[in-house]
Design a protein around this motif. Sequence first.
Motif, PDB file in Angstrom:
ATOM      1  N   GLU A 222     -44.287  -8.004 -20.693  1.00  0.00           N
ATOM      2  CA  GLU A 222     -43.964  -8.074 -19.268  1.00  0.00           C
ATOM      3  C   GLU A 222     -44.887  -8.975 -18.474  1.00  0.00           C
ATOM      4  N   GLY A 223     -45.948  -9.506 -19.103  1.00  0.00           N
ATOM      5  CA  GLY A 223     -46.902 -10.320 -18.370  1.00  0.00           C
ATOM      6  C   GLY A 223     -47.760  -9.525 -17.413  1.00  0.00           C
ATOM      7  N   ASP A 224     -48.025  -8.248 -17.725  1.00  0.00           N
ATOM      8  CA  ASP A 224     -48.799  -7.393 -16.823  1.00  0.00           C
ATOM      9  C   ASP A 224     -50.269  -7.310 -17.212  1.00  0.00           C
ATOM     10  N   GLY A 225     -50.693  -8.114 -18.220  1.00  0.00           N
ATOM     11  CA  GLY A 225     -52.114  -8.194 -18.516  1.00  0.00           C
ATOM     12  C   GLY A 225     -52.628  -7.241 -19.559  1.00  0.00           C
ATOM     13  N   ASP A 226     -51.751  -6.599 -20.334  1.00  0.00           N
ATOM     14  CA  ASP A 226     -52.202  -5.796 -21.470  1.00  0.00           C
ATOM     15  C   ASP A 226     -51.290  -6.055 -22.662  1.00  0.00           C
ATOM     16  N   GLN A 227     -51.662  -5.535 -23.818  1.00  0.00           N
ATOM     17  CA  GLN A 227     -50.986  -5.874 -25.066  1.00  0.00           C
ATOM     18  C   GLN A 227     -50.037  -4.779 -25.512  1.00  0.00           C
ATOM     19  N   ASP A 228     -48.754  -5.134 -25.576  1.00  0.00           N
ATOM     20  CA  ASP A 228     -47.730  -4.245 -26.110  1.00  0.00           C
ATOM     21  C   ASP A 228     -47.649  -4.444 -27.625  1.00  0.00           C
ATOM     22  N   LEU A 229     -46.971  -3.529 -28.296  1.00  0.00           N
ATOM     23  CA  LEU A 229     -46.991  -3.514 -29.753  1.00  0.00           C
ATOM     24  C   LEU A 229     -45.571  -3.573 -30.303  1.00  0.00           C
ATOM     25  N   LEU A 230     -45.330  -4.575 -31.168  1.00  0.00           N
ATOM     26  CA  LEU A 230     -44.017  -4.823 -31.763  1.00  0.00           C
ATOM     27  C   LEU A 230     -44.046  -4.482 -33.240  1.00  0.00           C
ATOM     28  N   PHE A 231     -43.063  -3.690 -33.695  1.00  0.00           N
ATOM     29  CA  PHE A 231     -42.921  -3.370 -35.106  1.00  0.00           C
ATOM     30  C   PHE A 231     -41.594  -3.910 -35.623  1.00  0.00           C
ATOM     31  N   CYS A 232     -41.659  -4.474 -36.824  1.00  0.00           N
ATOM     32  CA  CYS A 232     -40.488  -5.053 -37.467  1.00  0.00           C
ATOM     33  C   CYS A 232     -39.847  -4.013 -38.373  1.00  0.00           C
ATOM     34  N   GLY A 233     -38.708  -3.481 -37.962  1.00  0.00           N
ATOM     35  CA  GLY A 233     -38.046  -2.429 -38.711  1.00  0.00           C
ATOM     36  C   GLY A 233     -37.328  -2.952 -39.936  1.00  0.00           C
ATOM     37  N   SER A 234     -37.404  -2.184 -41.005  1.00  0.00           N
ATOM     38  CA  SER A 234     -36.656  -2.462 -42.220  1.00  0.00           C
ATOM     39  C   SER A 234     -35.734  -1.283 -42.466  1.00  0.00           C
ATOM     40  N   SER A 235     -34.421  -1.520 -42.373  1.00  0.00           N
ATOM     41  CA  SER A 235     -33.403  -0.467 -42.384  1.00  0.00           C
ATOM     42  C   SER A 235     -33.414   0.341 -41.093  1.00  0.00           C
ATOM     43  N   THR A 236     -34.249  -0.046 -40.146  1.00  0.00           N
ATOM     44  CA  THR A 236     -34.344   0.607 -38.838  1.00  0.00           C
ATOM     45  C   THR A 236     -34.515  -0.483 -37.779  1.00  0.00           C
ATOM     46  N   PRO A 237     -34.387  -0.152 -36.493  1.00  0.00           N
ATOM     47  CA  PRO A 237     -34.451  -1.193 -35.464  1.00  0.00           C
ATOM     48  C   PRO A 237     -35.829  -1.836 -35.326  1.00  0.00           C
ATOM     49  N   MET A 238     -35.853  -3.027 -34.720  1.00  0.00           N
ATOM     50  CA  MET A 238     -37.079  -3.582 -34.174  1.00  0.00           C
ATOM     51  C   MET A 238     -37.474  -2.685 -33.005  1.00  0.00           C
ATOM     52  N   ARG A 239     -38.795  -2.456 -32.812  1.00  0.00           N
ATOM     53  CA  ARG A 239     -39.216  -1.563 -31.727  1.00  0.00           C
ATOM     54  C   ARG A 239     -40.462  -2.111 -31.038  1.00  0.00           C
ATOM     55  N   VAL A 240     -40.525  -1.917 -29.714  1.00  0.00           N
ATOM     56  CA  VAL A 240     -41.701  -2.257 -28.916  1.00  0.00           C
ATOM     57  C   VAL A 240     -42.224  -0.992 -28.254  1.00  0.00           C
ATOM     58  N   TYR A 241     -43.555  -0.837 -28.283  1.00  0.00           N
ATOM     59  CA  TYR A 241     -44.223   0.280 -27.610  1.00  0.00           C
ATOM     60  C   TYR A 241     -45.029  -0.300 -26.453  1.00  0.00           C
ATOM     61  N   GLN A 242     -44.726   0.155 -25.243  1.00  0.00           N
ATOM     62  CA  GLN A 242     -45.289  -0.438 -24.028  1.00  0.00           C
ATOM     63  C   GLN A 242     -46.713   0.041 -23.783  1.00  0.00           C
ATOM     64  N   ASP A 393     -59.037  -9.346 -11.255  1.00  0.00           N
ATOM     65  CA  ASP A 393     -58.429  -8.451 -10.270  1.00  0.00           C
ATOM     66  C   ASP A 393     -58.973  -7.034 -10.354  1.00  0.00           C
ATOM     67  N   GLY A 394     -59.987  -6.807 -11.207  1.00  0.00           N
ATOM     68  CA  GLY A 394     -60.572  -5.484 -11.345  1.00  0.00           C
ATOM     69  C   GLY A 394     -59.794  -4.552 -12.244  1.00  0.00           C
ATOM     70  N   LEU A 395     -58.647  -5.010 -12.816  1.00  0.00           N
ATOM     71  CA  LEU A 395     -57.820  -4.172 -13.672  1.00  0.00           C
ATOM     72  C   LEU A 395     -57.592  -4.794 -15.044  1.00  0.00           C
ATOM     73  N   ARG A 396     -57.332  -6.074 -15.054  1.00  0.00           N
ATOM     74  CA  ARG A 396     -56.918  -6.774 -16.262  1.00  0.00           C
ATOM     75  C   ARG A 396     -58.120  -7.144 -17.139  1.00  0.00           C
ATOM     76  N   THR A 397     -57.985  -6.921 -18.453  1.00  0.00           N
ATOM     77  CA  THR A 397     -59.014  -7.338 -19.399  1.00  0.00           C
ATOM     78  C   THR A 397     -58.506  -8.410 -20.365  1.00  0.00           C
ATOM     79  N   HIS A 398     -57.192  -8.521 -20.525  1.00  0.00           N
ATOM     80  CA  HIS A 398     -56.576  -9.408 -21.508  1.00  0.00           C
ATOM     81  C   HIS A 398     -56.198 -10.735 -20.862  1.00  0.00           C
ATOM     82  N   PHE A 399     -56.655 -11.861 -21.457  1.00  0.00           N
ATOM     83  CA  PHE A 399     -56.359 -13.187 -20.928  1.00  0.00           C
ATOM     84  C   PHE A 399     -55.926 -14.114 -22.065  1.00  0.00           C
ATOM     85  N   PRO A 400     -54.667 -14.565 -22.072  1.00  0.00           N
ATOM     86  CA  PRO A 400     -54.230 -15.553 -23.061  1.00  0.00           C
ATOM     87  C   PRO A 400     -54.838 -16.907 -22.749  1.00  0.00           C
ATOM     88  N   LEU A 401     -55.076 -17.722 -23.786  1.00  0.00           N
ATOM     89  CA  LEU A 401     -55.758 -18.996 -23.623  1.00  0.00           C
ATOM     90  C   LEU A 401     -54.814 -20.180 -23.509  1.00  0.00           C
TER      91      LEU A 401
END
Length: 577
Positions: A222-242, A393-401
């Motif tokens: 979402e571009g909100d400054g933290d890292q979401d987690l993507l799993f590649c499903g095998s026989s099951t869906p692709m899933r993202v955990y926010q 901004d006092g909240l974000r720790t993650h910065f892409p380069l």
Amino acid sequence: MRAAVTHSLTIGLFCAFVCAAVPQAAAEMPLETSPAWESSPLGHFGTGGAWADIDRDGWLDLVVANGNDMSRQQLVVYHNNGDGTFPTEPSWRADDLDYHGHLDVGDIDGDGWPDVAVAVFLGPAGFGDPGHVKVYRNDGAGALAATPSWSSAESFFCFSVALGDADGDGDLDLACACGEDYEDHPEPQRIFFNHGGTLEATASWRSDEIDYALDVFWGDVEGDGDQDLLFCGSSTPMRVYQNLQTAGGGIGTQACWESADLPQYGNTTAFGDWNGDGLPEVAVADNNQLGGDGRFKVYANEAGVLATTPAWESSDGGYGSHVSWIDLDLDGDNDLATGRWWGAARIYANEGGLLGTDPDWQSTTVSVIENIFWGDVDNDALREDGYLIASGDGLRTHFPLDQAPVRRILAVSVNGMPIPETGYTAHPGNGWISFASPPPPGEENILIQFRYSRDLDAGVTNWDPQIGNYLFRNTSASGDVPPAHDGVLALRLAPNPMRGSTLISYRGAAGAASLTICDATGRRVRHLHEGALPGRRVSWAWDGRDQRGRRVAAGVYFVRFSSPQGIESRRLIVTAP
């Protein structure tokens, strides 16, 4: 020891850092089609692979995890000879044997040296016996420990791992893709959190869904400054955990997104921005060994929301085994590299955010590809002028380069004060940095300097005991935009639409320039630059605040850039944070 970075350096750099190159039409892929190097097969089933400067001599080494589900084998390292060449047999071998899956490299213990995390798919008895996950620590002198320095206390089937800062505390946590669907052994997905440089023995995060996953990848959906987690499903869906870290929460244990084009038989996945809006799409390699048609696919990201069905598919199917995003032709957008078992390595060119359904480059070799990874192994285009200027901004720790991979973080400062290595972590391969605590609010008060190259060679691990691992060399002379494009005016905004911040990037000739943010009525909201610019890539981070530091309202804005090459205006949509 890193050199200190002062406020005067910040001013002298004109808030510059690396950004995308000027787009050019129908660029060719500067990659040899035949391997320049092949390791001796040695009966190895090459699976996990990565470039990493294990001994910190300034040259990338090759790390390979062998075994897969075929044989208990070793983790090995091929040390760079110091000229971009490699020995045909490993320079280093671990003492222990396992059914190794994929791996990731990063400084887990915070001592400044790269460690190696490895998935163990199966236990010693093979199928039906769960594996685990382990880490080989770097001894601080450039050698990995001969036996694992850490292993999980729990056993589970694990084929892939990924390092990321799940909780935004400036150290690397370990996510594991879990489950084995050949013989029906479902598992919850796992995260092992890092506490002061040591991973917990038992995973304290587990997904609610219990299923099968073969790959895992971190990214900010979402571009909100933290890292979401993507799993590649095998026989099951692709899933993202926010991840809700910047909102005071953490990673949810129930998936916030699932792919709907079932059945899904994914083997490998990767986040990557294919249209330049700063938000990552999801690529996946489907494998038709268990079902489906085995096509490569991309799920589009629209303003932070992933589509549940693919926006793009390859024209053919088969045993898909790899996907990665890389701007190999340097036209400013990410191309899609792919691999198959018993197939050629292939690249689908991206032309302005559109992938063709047929590959534009492919290797002359056919092998059982497990992984493809990128780095400048011969140091023929290394540069020291990677700079990111951003606002805290006092909240974000993650910065892409805005550049991946990078070779090394050289210096970090906040409000003109140098930050020691213990104050942040980074993932050079994926091109991001994460602070141990959120930088305080301030205008352009963060400076990150890094070493990088855009002349990237490809490494390939092969699951075939009669074929070694490959190196394909980049044929580009400079790793940068061709001289004919140096004077072209180009302005790029990413992400657009923006929620929290956006990167405004320029590539052109030296001279005086002005950069202003205006609202829809033409009223000036923020003045970002006035004065001379160097003749190179230059970028600014705008945090969505006006000249008085107040966050602007959602709506339509315009970025106006004036230079000796002309005046350019780009529309920018700001959404509610």
